[in-house]
Design a protein around this motif. Structure first.
Motif, PDB file in Angstrom:
ATOM      1  N   LEU A  21     -71.667 -89.308  38.185  1.00 45.52           N
ATOM      2  CA  LEU A  21     -71.468 -90.391  37.213  1.00 45.52           C
ATOM      3  C   LEU A  21     -70.120 -91.063  37.436  1.00 45.52           C
ATOM      4  O   LEU A  21     -70.036 -92.282  37.464  1.00 45.52           O
ATOM      5  CB  LEU A  21     -71.556 -89.853  35.787  1.00 45.52           C
ATOM      6  CG  LEU A  21     -71.244 -90.855  34.675  1.00 45.52           C
ATOM      7  CD1 LEU A  21     -72.259 -91.996  34.663  1.00 45.52           C
ATOM      8  CD2 LEU A  21     -71.181 -90.158  33.326  1.00 45.52           C
ATOM      9  N   MET A  25     -69.594 -94.949  38.423  1.00 46.86           N
ATOM     10  CA  MET A  25     -68.857 -95.847  37.539  1.00 46.86           C
ATOM     11  C   MET A  25     -67.692 -96.498  38.266  1.00 46.86           C
ATOM     12  O   MET A  25     -67.474 -97.705  38.147  1.00 46.86           O
ATOM     13  CB  MET A  25     -68.384 -95.105  36.289  1.00 46.86           C
ATOM     14  CG  MET A  25     -69.516 -94.750  35.345  1.00 46.86           C
ATOM     15  SD  MET A  25     -68.986 -93.885  33.853  1.00 46.86           S
ATOM     16  CE  MET A  25     -68.249 -95.257  32.947  1.00 46.86           C
ATOM     17  N   GLU A  30     -66.563 -99.743  36.518  1.00 45.10           N
ATOM     18  CA  GLU A  30     -66.584 -99.281  35.130  1.00 45.10           C
ATOM     19  C   GLU A  30     -65.452 -98.276  34.910  1.00 45.10           C
ATOM     20  O   GLU A  30     -65.002 -97.621  35.842  1.00 45.10           O
ATOM     21  CB  GLU A  30     -67.931 -98.638  34.797  1.00 45.10           C
ATOM     22  CG  GLU A  30     -69.134 -99.550  34.981  1.00 45.10           C
ATOM     23  CD  GLU A  30     -69.171-100.712  34.003  1.00 45.10           C
ATOM     24  OE1 GLU A  30     -68.440-100.692  33.001  1.00 45.10           O
ATOM     25  OE2 GLU A  30     -69.958-101.646  34.242  1.00 45.10           O
ATOM     26  N   SER A  35     -65.139 -93.876  29.042  1.00 40.35           N
ATOM     27  CA  SER A  35     -66.413 -93.248  28.670  1.00 40.35           C
ATOM     28  C   SER A  35     -66.230 -91.755  28.451  1.00 40.35           C
ATOM     29  O   SER A  35     -66.817 -91.183  27.525  1.00 40.35           O
ATOM     30  CB  SER A  35     -67.466 -93.483  29.758  1.00 40.35           C
ATOM     31  OG  SER A  35     -67.835 -94.841  29.799  1.00 40.35           O
ATOM     32  N   LEU A  81     -76.339 -92.305  28.318  1.00 42.33           N
ATOM     33  CA  LEU A  81     -75.506 -93.507  28.235  1.00 42.33           C
ATOM     34  C   LEU A  81     -76.427 -94.715  28.219  1.00 42.33           C
ATOM     35  O   LEU A  81     -77.351 -94.795  29.028  1.00 42.33           O
ATOM     36  CB  LEU A  81     -74.561 -93.592  29.437  1.00 42.33           C
ATOM     37  CG  LEU A  81     -73.573 -92.441  29.604  1.00 42.33           C
ATOM     38  CD1 LEU A  81     -72.773 -92.619  30.888  1.00 42.33           C
ATOM     39  CD2 LEU A  81     -72.648 -92.344  28.416  1.00 42.33           C
ATOM     40  N   HIS A  83     -77.071 -99.064  28.232  1.00 43.80           N
ATOM     41  CA  HIS A  83     -76.715-100.092  29.216  1.00 43.80           C
ATOM     42  C   HIS A  83     -75.266-100.571  29.083  1.00 43.80           C
ATOM     43  O   HIS A  83     -74.718-101.144  30.015  1.00 43.80           O
ATOM     44  CB  HIS A  83     -77.683-101.276  29.123  1.00 43.80           C
ATOM     45  CG  HIS A  83     -77.567-102.056  27.845  1.00 43.80           C
ATOM     46  ND1 HIS A  83     -78.051-101.571  26.640  1.00 43.80           N
ATOM     47  CD2 HIS A  83     -77.009-103.245  27.577  1.00 43.80           C
ATOM     48  CE1 HIS A  83     -77.797-102.450  25.689  1.00 43.80           C
ATOM     49  NE2 HIS A  83     -77.169-103.483  26.227  1.00 43.80           N
ATOM     50  N   LEU A  85     -72.938 -98.324  28.473  1.00 42.24           N
ATOM     51  CA  LEU A  85     -72.263 -97.046  28.734  1.00 42.24           C
ATOM     52  C   LEU A  85     -71.763 -96.370  27.466  1.00 42.24           C
ATOM     53  O   LEU A  85     -70.849 -95.560  27.500  1.00 42.24           O
ATOM     54  CB  LEU A  85     -71.130 -97.211  29.758  1.00 42.24           C
ATOM     55  CG  LEU A  85     -71.586 -97.732  31.127  1.00 42.24           C
ATOM     56  CD1 LEU A  85     -70.397 -97.954  32.036  1.00 42.24           C
ATOM     57  CD2 LEU A  85     -72.594 -96.780  31.756  1.00 42.24           C
TER      58      LEU A  85
END
Length: 116
Positions: A21, A25, A30, A35, A81, A83, A85
């Motif tokens: 993940l 990201m 991201e 997150s 998560l 869309h 996040l």
């Protein structure tokens, strides 16, 4: 549900590893840390909410003079998560399964058991 048949491809299928993940990201611009802070906050709040039940369960099986160092328990938390996040708690497993269905399951669960 999409199975992941390759433990090296830990960012595909319905289950991902945490490292998969994070890599996905970061590769997609991201903010993993943002997150992760939200996920940790959700985990802490979940543990606070179930603490009285866990305490009752432990006290019902341990003698009164126990020093509290007799055991530990692993709780499994399924988190999705969306869309945007945003993390959503799907369920908390009081007795999570250590059944291995895929190579990724083996890699993740083996590491968890080793580190516990």
């Amino acid at each position: 549900f999409v199975f992941n048949d390759d433990s090296e491809a830990d960012d595909s299928g319905s289950k991902w590893s945490l490292s998969g993940l994070r890599e996905w990201m970061e590769a997609n611009g991201e903010d993993f840390q943002e997150s992760w802070v939200k996920i940790k906050d959700m985990v802490v709040k979940t543990l606070i909410s179930c603490q009285p039940t866990l305490q009752h369960n432990y006290r019902s099986v341990l003698p009164p003079d126990n020093d509290g160092l007799s055991c530990f328990e692993l709780l499994g938390m399924d988190i999705m998560l969306d869309h945007k996040l945003k993390p959503w708690l799907v369920e908390v497993n009081h007795s999570p399964s250590f059944t291995v269905d895929t190579p990724l399951d083996l890699a993740v669960k083996e590491a968890l058991i080793y580190e516990s």
